[in-house]
Design a protein around this motif. Structure first.
Motif, PDB file in Angstrom:
ATOM      1  N   PHE A  71     110.383  30.936 105.692  1.00  9.42           N
ATOM      2  CA  PHE A  71     110.246  32.391 105.664  1.00  9.42           C
ATOM      3  C   PHE A  71     111.590  33.072 105.928  1.00  9.42           C
ATOM      4  CE2 PHE A  71     105.844  31.602 105.361  1.00  9.42           C
ATOM      5  CZ  PHE A  71     105.225  32.786 104.980  1.00  9.42           C
ATOM      6  N   GLY A  72     112.442  32.440 106.731  1.00 14.92           N
ATOM      7  CA  GLY A  72     113.787  32.973 106.962  1.00 14.92           C
ATOM      8  C   GLY A  72     114.597  33.005 105.678  1.00 14.92           C
ATOM      9  N   LEU A  73     114.506  31.937 104.877  1.00 12.32           N
ATOM     10  CA  LEU A  73     115.209  31.900 103.589  1.00 12.32           C
ATOM     11  C   LEU A  73     114.678  32.968 102.639  1.00 12.32           C
ATOM     12  CD1 LEU A  73     115.458  28.047 102.959  1.00 12.32           C
ATOM     13  CD2 LEU A  73     117.344  29.621 103.453  1.00 12.32           C
ATOM     14  N   LEU A  74     113.354  33.122 102.602  1.00 12.49           N
ATOM     15  CA  LEU A  74     112.770  34.150 101.733  1.00 12.49           C
ATOM     16  C   LEU A  74     113.263  35.537 102.116  1.00 12.49           C
ATOM     17  CD1 LEU A  74     109.034  32.986 101.472  1.00 12.49           C
ATOM     18  CD2 LEU A  74     110.829  32.720  99.756  1.00 12.49           C
ATOM     19  N   SER A  75     113.275  35.831 103.405  1.00  8.17           N
ATOM     20  CA  SER A  75     113.683  37.173 103.844  1.00  8.17           C
ATOM     21  C   SER A  75     115.176  37.415 103.639  1.00  8.17           C
ATOM     22  CB  SER A  75     113.278  37.420 105.291  1.00  8.17           C
ATOM     23  OG  SER A  75     113.954  36.554 106.161  1.00  8.17           O
ATOM     24  N   MET A  76     115.973  36.340 103.625  1.00  8.48           N
ATOM     25  CA  MET A  76     117.407  36.494 103.351  1.00  8.48           C
ATOM     26  C   MET A  76     117.666  36.739 101.862  1.00  8.48           C
ATOM     27  SD  MET A  76     119.258  33.738 105.948  1.00  8.48           S
ATOM     28  CE  MET A  76     119.895  32.884 104.555  1.00  8.48           C
ATOM     29  N   ALA A  77     116.829  36.181 100.998  1.00  5.35           N
ATOM     30  CA  ALA A  77     117.061  36.273  99.555  1.00  5.35           C
ATOM     31  C   ALA A  77     116.397  37.486  98.914  1.00  5.35           C
ATOM     32  CB  ALA A  77     116.561  35.004  98.861  1.00  5.35           C
ATOM     33  N   PHE A  78     115.214  37.871  99.419  1.00 10.13           N
ATOM     34  CA  PHE A  78     114.401  38.872  98.723  1.00 10.13           C
ATOM     35  C   PHE A  78     114.179  40.129  99.548  1.00 10.13           C
ATOM     36  CE2 PHE A  78     112.315  34.758  97.181  1.00 10.13           C
ATOM     37  CZ  PHE A  78     113.161  34.642  96.091  1.00 10.13           C
ATOM     38  N   GLU A  79     114.353  41.255  98.888  1.00  7.09           N
ATOM     39  CA  GLU A  79     113.998  42.553  99.456  1.00  7.09           C
ATOM     40  C   GLU A  79     112.493  42.777  99.296  1.00  7.09           C
ATOM     41  OE1 GLU A  79     114.902  45.660 101.637  1.00  7.09           O
ATOM     42  OE2 GLU A  79     116.535  44.433 100.834  1.00  7.09           O
ATOM     43  N   LYS A  80     111.985  42.311  98.152  1.00 11.59           N
ATOM     44  CA  LYS A  80     110.571  42.495  97.834  1.00 11.59           C
ATOM     45  C   LYS A  80     110.095  41.246  97.090  1.00 11.59           C
ATOM     46  CE  LYS A  80     107.518  45.844  95.631  1.00 11.59           C
ATOM     47  NZ  LYS A  80     107.446  47.050  94.829  1.00 11.59           N
ATOM     48  N   LEU A  81     108.845  40.852  97.360  1.00 16.80           N
ATOM     49  CA  LEU A  81     108.253  39.659  96.747  1.00 16.80           C
ATOM     50  C   LEU A  81     106.817  39.986  96.349  1.00 16.80           C
ATOM     51  CD1 LEU A  81     108.093  36.525  96.226  1.00 16.80           C
ATOM     52  CD2 LEU A  81     107.496  36.298  98.627  1.00 16.80           C
ATOM     53  N   GLU A  82     106.524  39.860  95.062  1.00 17.50           N
ATOM     54  CA  GLU A  82     105.168  40.092  94.562  1.00 17.50           C
ATOM     55  C   GLU A  82     104.695  38.829  93.852  1.00 17.50           C
ATOM     56  OE1 GLU A  82     105.326  43.450  91.942  1.00 17.50           O
ATOM     57  OE2 GLU A  82     105.718  44.853  93.570  1.00 17.50           O
ATOM     58  N   LEU A  83     103.482  38.419  94.162  1.00 15.95           N
ATOM     59  CA  LEU A  83     102.891  37.229  93.552  1.00 15.95           C
ATOM     60  C   LEU A  83     101.549  37.587  92.939  1.00 15.95           C
ATOM     61  CD1 LEU A  83     103.636  34.745  96.419  1.00 15.95           C
ATOM     62  CD2 LEU A  83     104.304  34.383  94.049  1.00 15.95           C
ATOM     63  N   SER A  84     101.333  37.161  91.713  1.00 17.23           N
ATOM     64  CA  SER A  84     100.022  37.348  91.096  1.00 17.23           C
ATOM     65  C   SER A  84      99.442  35.990  90.750  1.00 17.23           C
ATOM     66  CB  SER A  84     100.120  38.213  89.839  1.00 17.23           C
ATOM     67  OG  SER A  84     100.889  37.560  88.846  1.00 17.23           O
ATOM     68  N   GLN A  85      98.142  35.859  90.963  1.00 15.17           N
ATOM     69  CA  GLN A  85      97.421  34.656  90.561  1.00 15.17           C
ATOM     70  C   GLN A  85      96.909  34.921  89.151  1.00 15.17           C
ATOM     71  OE1 GLN A  85      94.569  33.138  93.546  1.00 15.17           O
ATOM     72  NE2 GLN A  85      95.351  34.771  94.852  1.00 15.17           N
ATOM     73  N   ASP A  86      97.575  34.387  88.161  1.00 17.63           N
ATOM     74  CA  ASP A  86      97.217  34.671  86.764  1.00 17.63           C
ATOM     75  C   ASP A  86      95.959  33.920  86.334  1.00 17.63           C
ATOM     76  OD1 ASP A  86      99.564  36.165  86.806  1.00 17.63           O
ATOM     77  OD2 ASP A  86     100.747  34.523  85.985  1.00 17.63           O
ATOM     78  N   ASN A  87      95.850  32.663  86.716  1.00 19.06           N
ATOM     79  CA  ASN A  87      94.677  31.842  86.416  1.00 19.06           C
ATOM     80  C   ASN A  87      94.462  30.885  87.575  1.00 19.06           C
ATOM     81  OD1 ASN A  87      96.168  32.099  83.473  1.00 19.06           O
ATOM     82  ND2 ASN A  87      93.970  32.387  83.361  1.00 19.06           N
ATOM     83  N   VAL A  88      93.219  30.755  88.006  1.00 20.68           N
ATOM     84  CA  VAL A  88      92.870  29.833  89.080  1.00 20.68           C
ATOM     85  C   VAL A  88      91.818  28.873  88.546  1.00 20.68           C
ATOM     86  CG1 VAL A  88      91.947  29.602  91.419  1.00 20.68           C
ATOM     87  CG2 VAL A  88      93.324  31.617  90.816  1.00 20.68           C
ATOM     88  N   PHE A  89      92.089  27.596  88.708  1.00 19.01           N
ATOM     89  CA  PHE A  89      91.170  26.547  88.259  1.00 19.01           C
ATOM     90  C   PHE A  89      90.774  25.730  89.480  1.00 19.01           C
ATOM     91  CE2 PHE A  89      94.226  27.538  84.946  1.00 19.01           C
ATOM     92  CZ  PHE A  89      93.407  27.847  83.877  1.00 19.01           C
ATOM     93  N   ILE A  90      89.506  25.780  89.841  1.00 17.98           N
ATOM     94  CA  ILE A  90      89.009  25.077  91.021  1.00 17.98           C
ATOM     95  C   ILE A  90      88.206  23.865  90.568  1.00 17.98           C
ATOM     96  CG2 ILE A  90      87.499  25.246  93.039  1.00 17.98           C
ATOM     97  CD1 ILE A  90      88.246  28.264  93.092  1.00 17.98           C
ATOM     98  N   ALA A  91      88.515  22.723  91.175  1.00 14.38           N
ATOM     99  CA  ALA A  91      87.780  21.488  90.881  1.00 14.38           C
ATOM    100  C   ALA A  91      87.764  20.640  92.139  1.00 14.38           C
ATOM    101  CB  ALA A  91      88.432  20.728  89.734  1.00 14.38           C
ATOM    102  N   GLY A  92      86.596  20.114  92.476  1.00 13.22           N
ATOM    103  CA  GLY A  92      86.499  19.289  93.672  1.00 13.22           C
ATOM    104  C   GLY A  92      86.990  20.052  94.890  1.00 13.22           C
TER     105      GLY A  92
END
Length: 128
Positions: A54-75
């Motif tokens: 998390f320290g590396l992420l906060s040093m590199a990024f001002e903002k971070l957005e993640l979208s789950q485009d497709n989720v495949f659940i099995a087992g």
């Protein structure tokens, strides 16, 4: 394990990562959980190495957005095709796509995450 429980766990993983909620993110993992992010780099112990990650992420990024485009659940697992949009500390935007594969332990926590993506290409986009 129910598909709803796995979906909720995966959503919590991405939500806590996006909001940079270290404590919430760590709680999603078993004590011995491993992360391969990206696959090809040495595995990391999720709980033990989370503060540094998390320290590396906060040093590199001002903002971070993640979208789950497709989720495949099995087992007791899931594969998620995702898109990441970031604003680097340099002020430059970046975008990357990938697939993360989750193995969920019978306890209802994440046992392993293996992510397939090109982190170097994303970092090159935001370089100042």
């Amino acid at each position: 394990m129910s598909p709803e429980l796995i979906q909720n766990l995966v959503t919590a993983y991405f939500d806590n990562l996006q909001s940079m909620n270290l404590a919430g993110w760590v709680e999603l993992f078993t004590e011995d959980a491993l992360i391969c992010d990206p696959v090809g780099k040495p595995p990391s112990k999720a709980r033990e190495n989370a503060p540094a990650f998390f320290g590396l992420l906060s040093m590199a990024f001002e903002k971070l957005e993640l979208s789950q485009d497709n989720v495949f659940i099995a087992g007791n697992g899931a594969a998620v095709k995702w898109t990441m949009r970031v604003l680097g500390k340099s002020g430059k935007p970046g975008m990357g796509e990938g697939i993360s594969v989750f193995a969920v332990h019978e306890s209802g926590k994440i046992q392993q995450v293996s992510s397939y993506w090109d982190d170097a290409a994303l970092m090159a986009q935001i370089k100042g």
